[in-house]
Design a protein around this motif. Structure first.
Motif, mmCIF file in Angstrom:
data_model
loop_
_atom_site.group_PDB
_atom_site.id
_atom_site.type_symbol
_atom_site.label_atom_id
_atom_site.label_comp_id
_atom_site.label_asym_id
_atom_site.label_seq_id
_atom_site.Cartn_x
_atom_site.Cartn_y
_atom_site.Cartn_z
ATOM 1 N N SER A 191 0.824 -1.209 0.000
ATOM 2 C CA SER A 191 0.000 0.000 0.000
ATOM 3 C C SER A 191 0.855 1.255 0.000
ATOM 4 C CB SER A 191 -0.940 0.002 1.201
ATOM 5 O OG SER A 191 -1.887 -1.021 1.055
ATOM 6 N N PHE A 192 1.943 1.246 0.779
ATOM 7 C CA PHE A 192 2.848 2.401 0.776
ATOM 8 C C PHE A 192 3.453 2.604 -0.609
ATOM 9 C CE2 PHE A 192 3.229 2.326 5.496
ATOM 10 C CZ PHE A 192 3.047 3.678 5.704
ATOM 11 N N ILE A 193 3.947 1.536 -1.211
ATOM 12 C CA ILE A 193 4.566 1.643 -2.536
ATOM 13 C C ILE A 193 3.554 2.130 -3.566
ATOM 14 C CG2 ILE A 193 5.576 0.302 -4.434
ATOM 15 C CD1 ILE A 193 6.948 -1.419 -2.223
ATOM 16 N N ASN A 194 2.354 1.540 -3.554
ATOM 17 C CA ASN A 194 1.326 1.956 -4.510
ATOM 18 C C ASN A 194 0.882 3.392 -4.279
ATOM 19 O OD1 ASN A 194 1.251 -0.492 -5.850
ATOM 20 N ND2 ASN A 194 -0.399 -1.313 -4.598
ATOM 21 N N GLY A 195 0.616 3.757 -3.033
ATOM 22 C CA GLY A 195 0.130 5.096 -2.714
ATOM 23 C C GLY A 195 1.126 6.189 -3.052
ATOM 24 N N ILE A 196 2.375 5.973 -2.670
ATOM 25 C CA ILE A 196 3.409 6.974 -2.946
ATOM 26 C C ILE A 196 3.775 6.973 -4.427
ATOM 27 C CG2 ILE A 196 5.787 7.664 -2.444
ATOM 28 C CD1 ILE A 196 5.285 6.427 0.411
ATOM 29 N N GLY A 197 3.899 5.783 -4.996
ATOM 30 C CA GLY A 197 4.253 5.671 -6.417
ATOM 31 C C GLY A 197 3.235 6.335 -7.323
ATOM 32 N N ILE A 198 1.948 6.078 -7.078
ATOM 33 C CA ILE A 198 0.926 6.676 -7.940
ATOM 34 C C ILE A 198 0.863 8.182 -7.735
ATOM 35 C CG2 ILE A 198 -1.095 6.421 -6.431
ATOM 36 C CD1 ILE A 198 -0.988 5.793 -10.224
ATOM 37 N N SER A 199 1.204 8.648 -6.546
ATOM 38 C CA SER A 199 1.239 10.103 -6.302
ATOM 39 C C SER A 199 2.288 10.767 -7.182
ATOM 40 C CB SER A 199 1.535 10.380 -4.827
ATOM 41 O OG SER A 199 0.499 9.885 -4.011
ATOM 42 N N LEU B 156 3.075 10.650 0.618
ATOM 43 C CA LEU B 156 3.763 10.004 1.738
ATOM 44 C C LEU B 156 2.995 10.196 3.033
ATOM 45 C CD1 LEU B 156 6.326 8.632 2.958
ATOM 46 C CD2 LEU B 156 7.253 10.941 3.215
ATOM 47 N N LEU B 157 2.598 11.424 3.308
ATOM 48 C CA LEU B 157 1.889 11.712 4.556
ATOM 49 C C LEU B 157 0.511 11.053 4.608
ATOM 50 C CD1 LEU B 157 2.916 15.460 4.936
ATOM 51 C CD2 LEU B 157 3.799 13.503 6.232
ATOM 52 N N THR B 158 -0.221 11.094 3.492
ATOM 53 C CA THR B 158 -1.529 10.431 3.497
ATOM 54 C C THR B 158 -1.385 8.927 3.611
ATOM 55 O OG1 THR B 158 -1.635 10.443 1.069
ATOM 56 C CG2 THR B 158 -2.787 12.216 2.223
ATOM 57 N N SER B 159 -0.317 8.365 3.057
ATOM 58 C CA SER B 159 -0.094 6.926 3.185
ATOM 59 C C SER B 159 0.061 6.522 4.643
ATOM 60 C CB SER B 159 1.148 6.500 2.397
ATOM 61 O OG SER B 159 0.926 6.632 1.022
ATOM 62 N N VAL B 160 0.832 7.278 5.375
ATOM 63 C CA VAL B 160 1.043 6.958 6.801
ATOM 64 C C VAL B 160 -0.287 7.013 7.551
ATOM 65 C CG1 VAL B 160 2.126 7.758 8.942
ATOM 66 C CG2 VAL B 160 3.454 7.701 6.819
ATOM 67 N N VAL B 161 -1.028 8.096 7.363
ATOM 68 C CA VAL B 161 -2.292 8.252 8.090
ATOM 69 C C VAL B 161 -3.306 7.198 7.662
ATOM 70 C CG1 VAL B 161 -4.286 9.771 8.396
ATOM 71 C CG2 VAL B 161 -1.984 10.689 8.581
ATOM 72 N N LEU B 162 -3.434 6.964 6.362
ATOM 73 C CA LEU B 162 -4.435 6.017 5.888
ATOM 74 C C LEU B 162 -4.116 4.582 6.284
ATOM 75 C CD1 LEU B 162 -5.310 7.622 2.485
ATOM 76 C CD2 LEU B 162 -6.912 7.098 4.299
ATOM 77 N N VAL B 163 -2.868 4.177 6.190
ATOM 78 C CA VAL B 163 -2.528 2.806 6.564
ATOM 79 C C VAL B 163 -2.802 2.573 8.045
ATOM 80 C CG1 VAL B 163 -0.580 1.229 6.926
ATOM 81 C CG2 VAL B 163 -0.902 2.301 4.708
ATOM 82 N N PHE B 164 -2.258 3.417 8.885
ATOM 83 C CA PHE B 164 -2.413 3.172 10.321
ATOM 84 C C PHE B 164 -3.818 3.517 10.804
ATOM 85 C CE2 PHE B 164 2.182 3.343 9.763
ATOM 86 C CZ PHE B 164 2.468 2.076 10.249
ATOM 87 N N GLY B 165 -4.443 4.539 10.220
ATOM 88 C CA GLY B 165 -5.831 4.847 10.563
ATOM 89 C C GLY B 165 -6.764 3.706 10.195
ATOM 90 N N LEU B 166 -6.585 3.149 9.005
ATOM 91 C CA LEU B 166 -7.415 2.024 8.582
ATOM 92 C C LEU B 166 -7.192 0.801 9.459
ATOM 93 C CD1 LEU B 166 -7.495 1.968 4.694
ATOM 94 C CD2 LEU B 166 -9.429 1.821 6.225
ATOM 95 N N LEU B 167 -5.934 0.511 9.780
ATOM 96 C CA LEU B 167 -5.668 -0.648 10.633
ATOM 97 C C LEU B 167 -6.364 -0.508 11.984
ATOM 98 C CD1 LEU B 167 -1.892 -1.389 9.924
ATOM 99 C CD2 LEU B 167 -3.879 -2.753 9.228
ATOM 100 N N ILE B 168 -6.255 0.652 12.581
ATOM 101 C CA ILE B 168 -6.879 0.869 13.891
ATOM 102 C C ILE B 168 -8.395 0.748 13.796
ATOM 103 C CG2 ILE B 168 -7.327 2.639 15.639
ATOM 104 C CD1 ILE B 168 -4.368 3.575 15.088
ATOM 105 N N LEU B 169 -8.993 1.386 12.792
ATOM 106 C CA LEU B 169 -10.447 1.353 12.661
ATOM 107 C C LEU B 169 -10.969 -0.025 12.259
ATOM 108 C CD1 LEU B 169 -10.910 4.839 11.018
ATOM 109 C CD2 LEU B 169 -11.632 4.175 13.311
#
Length: 191
Positions: free
Chosen positions: A95-103, A136-149
């Motif tokens: 997800s990090f690679i895809n999110g940052i790469g597509i950005s 990069l910043l949205t990847s961090v928030v979305l990955v960890f936010g989604l995991l928690i939720l």
């Protein structure tokens, strides 16, 4: 469980997060309509072109990530805690690679399209820098936010599949816009 009970359960699980998603969308729209954001669009021509693609890909990449985690939970392949698990780590890294790469691709393509059309554009390094930092910043928030939720809802007996769409939409729009603004300010100072 009959159909009526199932529909009622899904509605009860979804209505809260749909309400939060609505408020998040209104907040994101307020940020987008702010004078500071309009100034950023004037300072870096081309941002308005890439904005819809940038926000849409937050939902695409992290919606797939959330669905993958939810499926892993339902199948018993992933435990509902943030711990070292090969499947979970692989999903996070992908997800990090895809999110940052597509950005980065969005920033580059926006610049190329504007150049091909002979339209005014910010420099390539500026557009790519903004989309990279915001991605990069949205990847961090979305990955960890989604995991928690997702893990939290699963542990409370809710079906994460009912929540992933609105969660991803809301987090992607709110943090995508906020971090895009942060990246505009940062790149404006650095470059």
């Amino acid at each position: 469980m009959d159909v009526r009970e199932e529909v009622t359960r899904i509605y009860r699980e979804s209505i809260g997060i749909l309400s939060v998603s609505l408020l998040g969308g209104l907040f994101a729209g307020t940020v987008l309509g702010s004078e500071a954001m309009r100034e950023g669009f004037r300072q870096f021509p081309g941002l308005l072109l890439l904005l819809p693609a940038f926000l849409a890909t937050r939902g695409n990449v992290y919606g797939a990530f959330g669905a993958r985690i939810s499926s892993g939970l339902h199948q018993g392949l992933i435990e509902p805690d943030i711990d070292w698990d090969r499947r979970l780590v692989n999903a996070v890294v992908a997800s990090f690679i895809n999110g940052i790469g597509i950005s980065v691709v969005i920033g580059g393509l926006s610049w190329a399209i504007l150049q091909a059309l002979g339209r005014e554009s910010a420099r390539l390094v500026e557009l790519v820098g903004i989309t990279f930092l915001a991605g990069l910043l949205t990847s961090v928030v979305l990955v960890f936010g989604l995991l928690i939720l997702v893990f939290g809802s699963y542990e409370r007996g809710m079906d994460p599949d009912n929540l992933i769409g609105p969660i991803v939409t809301m987090l992607g729009d709110v943090f995508g816009v906020v971090f895009l603004y942060f990246a505009i300010v940062t790149i404006g100072v650095v470059l």
